[in-house]
Design a protein around this motif. Structure first.
Motif, PDB file in Angstrom:
ATOM      1  N   UNK A 180       0.837  -1.202   0.000  1.00 47.88           N
ATOM      2  CA  UNK A 180       0.000   0.000   0.000  1.00 47.88           C
ATOM      3  C   UNK A 180       0.870   1.250   0.000  1.00 47.88           C
ATOM      4  N   UNK A 181       1.911   1.246   0.814  1.00 47.03           N
ATOM      5  CA  UNK A 181       2.814   2.392   0.869  1.00 47.03           C
ATOM      6  C   UNK A 181       3.495   2.614  -0.481  1.00 47.03           C
ATOM      7  N   UNK A 182       3.918   1.530  -1.108  1.00 45.77           N
ATOM      8  CA  UNK A 182       4.599   1.635  -2.400  1.00 45.77           C
ATOM      9  C   UNK A 182       3.687   2.218  -3.472  1.00 45.77           C
ATOM     10  N   UNK A 183       2.376   2.037  -3.287  1.00 40.34           N
ATOM     11  CA  UNK A 183       1.395   2.522  -4.254  1.00 40.34           C
ATOM     12  C   UNK A 183       0.750   3.831  -3.806  1.00 40.34           C
ATOM     13  N   UNK A 184       1.377   4.504  -2.871  1.00 39.48           N
ATOM     14  CA  UNK A 184       0.928   5.835  -2.472  1.00 39.48           C
ATOM     15  C   UNK A 184      -0.205   5.881  -1.479  1.00 39.48           C
ATOM     16  N   UNK A 185      -0.432   4.794  -0.742  1.00 42.90           N
ATOM     17  CA  UNK A 185      -1.551   4.738   0.197  1.00 42.90           C
ATOM     18  C   UNK A 185      -1.098   4.622   1.648  1.00 42.90           C
ATOM     19  N   UNK A 186       0.118   5.041   1.932  1.00 46.02           N
ATOM     20  CA  UNK A 186       0.585   5.036   3.329  1.00 46.02           C
ATOM     21  C   UNK A 186      -0.335   5.919   4.169  1.00 46.02           C
ATOM     22  N   UNK A 187      -0.694   5.428   5.350  1.00 46.50           N
ATOM     23  CA  UNK A 187      -1.603   6.155   6.230  1.00 46.50           C
ATOM     24  C   UNK A 187      -3.062   5.837   6.002  1.00 46.50           C
ATOM     25  N   UNK A 188      -3.368   5.071   4.957  1.00 42.43           N
ATOM     26  CA  UNK A 188      -4.760   4.722   4.659  1.00 42.43           C
ATOM     27  C   UNK A 188      -5.052   3.247   4.923  1.00 42.43           C
ATOM     28  N   UNK A 189      -4.124   2.581   5.594  1.00 43.80           N
ATOM     29  CA  UNK A 189      -4.243   1.135   5.796  1.00 43.80           C
ATOM     30  C   UNK A 189      -5.532   0.737   6.498  1.00 43.80           C
ATOM     31  N   UNK A 190      -5.986   1.561   7.451  1.00 43.96           N
ATOM     32  CA  UNK A 190      -7.142   1.186   8.267  1.00 43.96           C
ATOM     33  C   UNK A 190      -8.457   1.750   7.754  1.00 43.96           C
ATOM     34  N   UNK A 191      -8.437   2.370   6.595  1.00 45.70           N
ATOM     35  CA  UNK A 191      -9.685   2.856   6.011  1.00 45.70           C
ATOM     36  C   UNK A 191     -10.435   1.717   5.338  1.00 45.70           C
ATOM     37  N   UNK A 192     -11.752   1.738   5.484  1.00 47.94           N
ATOM     38  CA  UNK A 192     -12.563   0.760   4.760  1.00 47.94           C
ATOM     39  C   UNK A 192     -12.732   1.245   3.316  1.00 47.94           C
ATOM     40  N   UNK A 193     -13.125   0.353   2.446  1.00 43.63           N
ATOM     41  CA  UNK A 193     -13.143   0.653   1.017  1.00 43.63           C
ATOM     42  C   UNK A 193     -14.065   1.831   0.703  1.00 43.63           C
ATOM     43  N   UNK A 194     -15.195   1.936   1.418  1.00 46.07           N
ATOM     44  CA  UNK A 194     -16.127   3.036   1.191  1.00 46.07           C
ATOM     45  C   UNK A 194     -15.570   4.391   1.568  1.00 46.07           C
ATOM     46  N   UNK A 195     -14.464   4.409   2.287  1.00 39.71           N
ATOM     47  CA  UNK A 195     -13.829   5.662   2.695  1.00 39.71           C
ATOM     48  C   UNK A 195     -12.727   6.090   1.721  1.00 39.71           C
ATOM     49  N   UNK A 196     -12.550   5.336   0.660  1.00 39.32           N
ATOM     50  CA  UNK A 196     -11.518   5.635  -0.330  1.00 39.32           C
ATOM     51  C   UNK A 196     -12.150   6.144  -1.620  1.00 39.32           C
ATOM     52  N   UNK A 197     -11.401   6.922  -2.370  1.00 41.61           N
ATOM     53  CA  UNK A 197     -11.853   7.329  -3.703  1.00 41.61           C
ATOM     54  C   UNK A 197     -11.771   6.130  -4.651  1.00 41.61           C
ATOM     55  N   UNK A 198     -12.352   6.284  -5.838  1.00 38.08           N
ATOM     56  CA  UNK A 198     -12.303   5.194  -6.803  1.00 38.08           C
ATOM     57  C   UNK A 198     -10.884   4.823  -7.186  1.00 38.08           C
ATOM     58  N   UNK A 199     -10.044   5.830  -7.372  1.00 32.12           N
ATOM     59  CA  UNK A 199      -8.655   5.561  -7.730  1.00 32.12           C
ATOM     60  C   UNK A 199      -7.882   4.904  -6.604  1.00 32.12           C
ATOM     61  N   UNK A 200      -8.145   5.344  -5.370  1.00 33.55           N
ATOM     62  CA  UNK A 200      -7.484   4.725  -4.219  1.00 33.55           C
ATOM     63  C   UNK A 200      -7.903   3.273  -4.070  1.00 33.55           C
ATOM     64  N   UNK A 201      -9.198   2.992  -4.253  1.00 33.23           N
ATOM     65  CA  UNK A 201      -9.686   1.613  -4.148  1.00 33.23           C
ATOM     66  C   UNK A 201      -9.043   0.724  -5.207  1.00 33.23           C
ATOM     67  N   UNK A 202      -8.854   1.260  -6.425  1.00 35.50           N
ATOM     68  CA  UNK A 202      -8.209   0.458  -7.465  1.00 35.50           C
ATOM     69  C   UNK A 202      -6.748   0.183  -7.121  1.00 35.50           C
ATOM     70  N   UNK A 203      -6.090   1.112  -6.448  1.00 36.06           N
ATOM     71  CA  UNK A 203      -4.710   0.852  -6.030  1.00 36.06           C
ATOM     72  C   UNK A 203      -4.659  -0.205  -4.930  1.00 36.06           C
ATOM     73  N   UNK A 204      -5.685  -0.255  -4.093  1.00 35.92           N
ATOM     74  CA  UNK A 204      -5.776  -1.352  -3.125  1.00 35.92           C
ATOM     75  C   UNK A 204      -5.905  -2.678  -3.869  1.00 35.92           C
ATOM     76  N   UNK A 205      -6.742  -2.693  -4.917  1.00 32.83           N
ATOM     77  CA  UNK A 205      -6.915  -3.914  -5.716  1.00 32.83           C
ATOM     78  C   UNK A 205      -5.609  -4.313  -6.396  1.00 32.83           C
ATOM     79  N   UNK A 206      -4.841  -3.330  -6.847  1.00 32.80           N
ATOM     80  CA  UNK A 206      -3.542  -3.616  -7.473  1.00 32.80           C
ATOM     81  C   UNK A 206      -2.585  -4.197  -6.440  1.00 32.80           C
ATOM     82  N   UNK A 207      -2.573  -3.618  -5.239  1.00 30.17           N
ATOM     83  CA  UNK A 207      -1.724  -4.148  -4.164  1.00 30.17           C
ATOM     84  C   UNK A 207      -2.103  -5.582  -3.837  1.00 30.17           C
ATOM     85  N   UNK A 208      -3.399  -5.856  -3.781  1.00 34.56           N
ATOM     86  CA  UNK A 208      -3.866  -7.221  -3.503  1.00 34.56           C
ATOM     87  C   UNK A 208      -3.401  -8.184  -4.595  1.00 34.56           C
ATOM     88  N   UNK A 209      -3.443  -7.736  -5.852  1.00 34.64           N
ATOM     89  CA  UNK A 209      -3.019  -8.589  -6.966  1.00 34.64           C
ATOM     90  C   UNK A 209      -1.538  -8.926  -6.872  1.00 34.64           C
TER      91      UNK A 209
END
Length: 231
Positions: free
Chosen positions: A131-160
Motif C-alpha cells: 500500500x505504501x509503495x502505491x501511495x496509500x501510506x496512512x490509509x491502511x485502516x480505512x474501509x473501502x467506502x472511505x476511499x476514492x475510486x482511484x485509491x480503491x483500485x490501487x488497493x486492488x492492485x496491491x492485492x493482486x
C-alpha cells in the motif's frame, strides 16, 4: 527460462449460439504489457478469462510458463487446481475492484496472502508495504467506502501483487474512472507489474490505456485481427 509466460493455441468457446472465441492463438512474453481491445461482444473478456483459468475453453490449450519449474497446461487442470493456480501465481484487477467493503484496505490486501497460508502477523506488514509503495501510506485502516475510486483500485492492485503473482490480468481496470485518475491507476499498475519484471494482460476500451502498453491485440468476432507493438 521460456521467453513466453503464457501461450494459447486454437482457443474456441461458445455460449449457446454465441461464438465468443473462434480459434485464437496468442503468446505473451515475460515482462510484457499486453492490451486486448475490441468492441463489446468481440470476445476480449472471454479471452482474458480463459487465459487466466477462470473459464475453460471448449477447445484449444493455454500453457503457463512459471519462472521456476516446468510448464503448466492450464486447460488440462481440474477446477480446484485452476483455483489454486489463480490464488498462488496469478493476480487480478477488475473494473469494480471486487474488494470486501467490511475489511480495511490492509486487510483486503493481506487476505490474498492469508488464503495461501501466510500467517496474519506476516501478511499485514507485507500488505502495508505494498500500500505504501502505491501511495496509500496512512490509509491502511480505512474501509473501502472511505476511499476514492482511484485509491480503491490501487488497493486492488496491491492485492493482486501481494502473493508475488508473475502475471496480472486486469479487466477494464480504469473503466469507472476519470481520465486523470485513470492515468494514475495505470501508473500504479505498470509500476507494480512490468516495472518489477512481471507481466500484465489488460482488457480495455480506452485507447490511452492501450497506448501505454507494450503491445495491443485487437479482437473481433472471437478472432485476433491484429497484434501491434505500441510506439
Amino acid at each position: 527460462m521460456n521467453a513466453f509466460v503464457i501461450e494459447a493455441h486454437a482457443l474456441a468457446k461458445t455460449f449457446g449460439a454465441t461464438r465468443a472465441l473462434a480459434g485464437i492463438d496468442l503468446a505473451v512474453q515475460r515482462g510484457e504489457a499486453v492490451a486486448i481491445m475490441g468492441a463489446s461482444g468481440s470476445g476480449k473478456t472471454t479471452l482474458l478469462h480463459v487465459l487466466a483459468g477462470i473459464t475453460a475453453p471448449d477447445a484449444g490449450s493455454v500453457t503457463f510458463h512459471p519462472s521456476a519449474g516446468g510448464p503448466v497446461e492450464v486447460t488440462a487442470l481440474g477446477e480446484s487446481a485452476r483455483s489454486r493456480l489463480r490464488r498462488e501465481r496469478f493476480g487480478f484487477v477488475f473494473q469494480q475492484g471486487l474488494l470486501i467493503p467490511e475489511l480495511t484496505a490492509v486487510e483486503n490486501v493481506a487476505l490474498a496472502s492469508m488464503i495461501n497460508g501466510v500467517a496474519k502477523k506476516d501478511a499485514i506488514p507485507h500488505a502495508a508495504s505494498w500500500l505504501a509503495a502505491l501511495g496509500l501510506a496512512g490509509m491502511e485502516d480505512r474501509r473501502i467506502g472511505e476511499l476514492s475510486g482511484g485509491q480503491a483500485q490501487r488497493v486492488a492492485i496491491a492485492r493482486a501483487q501481494a502473493t508475488g503473482a508473475e502475471i496480472v490480468f486486469a479487466d477494464e481496470p480504469t473503466g469507472a474512472l476519470d481520465s486523470h485518475t485513470s492515468a494514475e491507476v495505470m501508473d500504479a499498475l505498470l509500476w507494480s507489474t512490468t516495472g518489477q519484471g512481471r507481466t500484465l494482460v489488460v482488457v480495455t476500451h480506452d485507447a490511452d490505456v492501450a497506448a501505454r502498453c507494450t503491445r495491443t491485440v485487437a479482437v473481433r468476432d472471437g478472432r485476433v485481427v491484429s497484434s501491434a507493438v505500441d510506439a
